[in-house]
Design a protein around this motif. Structure first.
Motif, PDB file in Angstrom:
ATOM      1  N   ARG A  38      -0.003  17.211  -9.049  1.00  0.00           N
ATOM      2  CA  ARG A  38      -0.965  16.107  -8.957  1.00  0.00           C
ATOM      3  C   ARG A  38      -0.371  14.778  -9.434  1.00  0.00           C
ATOM      4  N   ALA A  39       0.377  14.811 -10.528  1.00  0.00           N
ATOM      5  CA  ALA A  39       0.965  13.567 -11.042  1.00  0.00           C
ATOM      6  C   ALA A  39       2.071  13.064 -10.115  1.00  0.00           C
ATOM      7  N   THR A  40       2.853  13.969  -9.533  1.00  0.00           N
ATOM      8  CA  THR A  40       3.893  13.549  -8.590  1.00  0.00           C
ATOM      9  C   THR A  40       3.262  12.922  -7.356  1.00  0.00           C
ATOM     10  N   TRP A  41       2.177  13.532  -6.854  1.00  0.00           N
ATOM     11  CA  TRP A  41       1.484  12.964  -5.696  1.00  0.00           C
ATOM     12  C   TRP A  41       0.936  11.571  -6.030  1.00  0.00           C
ATOM     13  N   ASP A  42       0.310  11.427  -7.184  1.00  0.00           N
ATOM     14  CA  ASP A  42      -0.239  10.132  -7.591  1.00  0.00           C
ATOM     15  C   ASP A  42       0.876   9.085  -7.685  1.00  0.00           C
ATOM     16  N   HIS A  43       2.011   9.498  -8.262  1.00  0.00           N
ATOM     17  CA  HIS A  43       3.158   8.592  -8.399  1.00  0.00           C
ATOM     18  C   HIS A  43       3.664   8.142  -7.025  1.00  0.00           C
ATOM     19  N   LEU A  44       3.868   9.098  -6.114  1.00  0.00           N
ATOM     20  CA  LEU A  44       4.388   8.758  -4.787  1.00  0.00           C
ATOM     21  C   LEU A  44       3.430   7.841  -4.031  1.00  0.00           C
ATOM     22  N   CYS A  45       2.150   8.134  -4.120  1.00  0.00           N
ATOM     23  CA  CYS A  45       1.154   7.301  -3.435  1.00  0.00           C
ATOM     24  C   CYS A  45       1.166   5.875  -3.976  1.00  0.00           C
ATOM     25  N   SER A  46       1.181   5.738  -5.298  1.00  0.00           N
ATOM     26  CA  SER A  46       1.137   4.395  -5.879  1.00  0.00           C
ATOM     27  C   SER A  46       2.422   3.626  -5.575  1.00  0.00           C
ATOM     28  N   ARG A  47       3.562   4.299  -5.591  1.00  0.00           N
ATOM     29  CA  ARG A  47       4.835   3.612  -5.301  1.00  0.00           C
ATOM     30  C   ARG A  47       4.948   3.237  -3.826  1.00  0.00           C
ATOM     31  N   ALA A  48       4.426   4.096  -2.927  1.00  0.00           N
ATOM     32  CA  ALA A  48       4.544   3.830  -1.493  1.00  0.00           C
ATOM     33  C   ALA A  48       3.410   2.950  -0.972  1.00  0.00           C
ATOM     34  N   GLY A  49       2.339   2.807  -1.750  1.00  0.00           N
ATOM     35  CA  GLY A  49       1.273   1.893  -1.371  1.00  0.00           C
ATOM     36  C   GLY A  49       0.173   2.475  -0.503  1.00  0.00           C
ATOM     37  N   PHE A  50      -0.171   3.734  -0.743  1.00  0.00           N
ATOM     38  CA  PHE A  50      -1.353   4.296  -0.081  1.00  0.00           C
ATOM     39  C   PHE A  50      -2.123   5.125  -1.092  1.00  0.00           C
ATOM     40  N   GLY A  51      -3.400   5.311  -0.845  1.00  0.00           N
ATOM     41  CA  GLY A  51      -4.263   6.003  -1.790  1.00  0.00           C
ATOM     42  C   GLY A  51      -4.079   7.509  -1.741  1.00  0.00           C
ATOM     43  N   PRO A  52      -4.226   8.184  -2.877  1.00  0.00           N
ATOM     44  CA  PRO A  52      -4.088   9.641  -2.912  1.00  0.00           C
ATOM     45  C   PRO A  52      -5.042  10.372  -1.968  1.00  0.00           C
ATOM     46  N   GLU A  53      -6.197   9.766  -1.696  1.00  0.00           N
ATOM     47  CA  GLU A  53      -7.178  10.394  -0.800  1.00  0.00           C
ATOM     48  C   GLU A  53      -7.115   9.823   0.619  1.00  0.00           C
ATOM     49  N   ASP A  54      -6.203   8.909   0.876  1.00  0.00           N
ATOM     50  CA  ASP A  54      -6.076   8.293   2.206  1.00  0.00           C
ATOM     51  C   ASP A  54      -5.634   9.359   3.208  1.00  0.00           C
TER      52      ASP A  54
END
Length: 200
Positions: A38-54
């Protein structure tokens, strides 16, 4: 079951359905997730610029997230090769008893939870590969008194972590559970004291 590289090809495939490409990126985290899934997914989403639920992120952003994950995975795989070579040499030289770094490494084999973040929304902001390089560098040096990921010194001992070890020093700044072998006995004792002050 598809491997990491096969899933990565699916993420990059412009002819694939966007939902499948996103799903394939999520599946990559079952093979390699340094901060936990979950934390890796959140990190990747925030760094790449899309929402975790997008559910329909820009394909270029998906690929950017994958590239960051692949770079971090390459850093970790190189470390595991070097680690295995070192252990073979030590065993050849008659040193069969593993040290504290080896005990920590056994819990993180494959790269899952290398820099575990118990709170999925609190993780290092820097590129994942850089965080892993710093962590590996700390494992190869003498123990110190700060978090190897961000150099923060506000470490607090936490219990009931959702990953092994079930308790340990957590960096208040970047959220990783700091591997005990990288910290001096004084830093570990200070983290335990900080926990007592927080709970008092």
């Amino acid at each position: 079951m598809a491997g990491f590289r096969s899933l990565a090809r699916q993420v990059r495939d412009p002819l694939s359905d966007l939902a499948l490409r996103r799903y394939s990126l999520r599946k990559c985290l079952e093979r390699f997730a340094p901060y936990g899934h979950r934390a890796t997914w959140d990190h990747l989403c925030s760094r790449a610029g899309f929402g975790p639920e997008d559910r329909s992120p820009d394909p270029a952003r998906l690929v950017a997230a994958l590239e960051e994950l692949e770079e971090a995975r390459a850093v970790w795989l190189a470390y595991e090769v070097a680690f295995a070579q070192r252990r073979r040499k030590e065993k050849h030289d008659g040193r069969r008893r593993p040290g504290s770094v080896d005990d920590w490494h056994r819990l993180t084999w494959g790269g899952f939870g290398v820099a575990w973040c118990d709170n999925p929304s609190v993780h290092p902001a820097e590129p994942m590969a850089e965080v892993l390089r710093r962590l590996i560098g700390a494992l190869e040096r003498e123990p110190g008194g700060s978090c190897p990921a961000c150099t923060g010194t506000a470490l607090v001992w936490k219990h009931d972590l959702a990953h092994e070890p079930s308790s340990g020093p957590v960096c208040s700044h970047c959220g990783i559970v700091v591997p005990r072998p990288v910290l001096t006995p004084a830093a570990l004792a200070e983290a335990r004291r900080a926990r007592l002050l927080v709970t008092a």
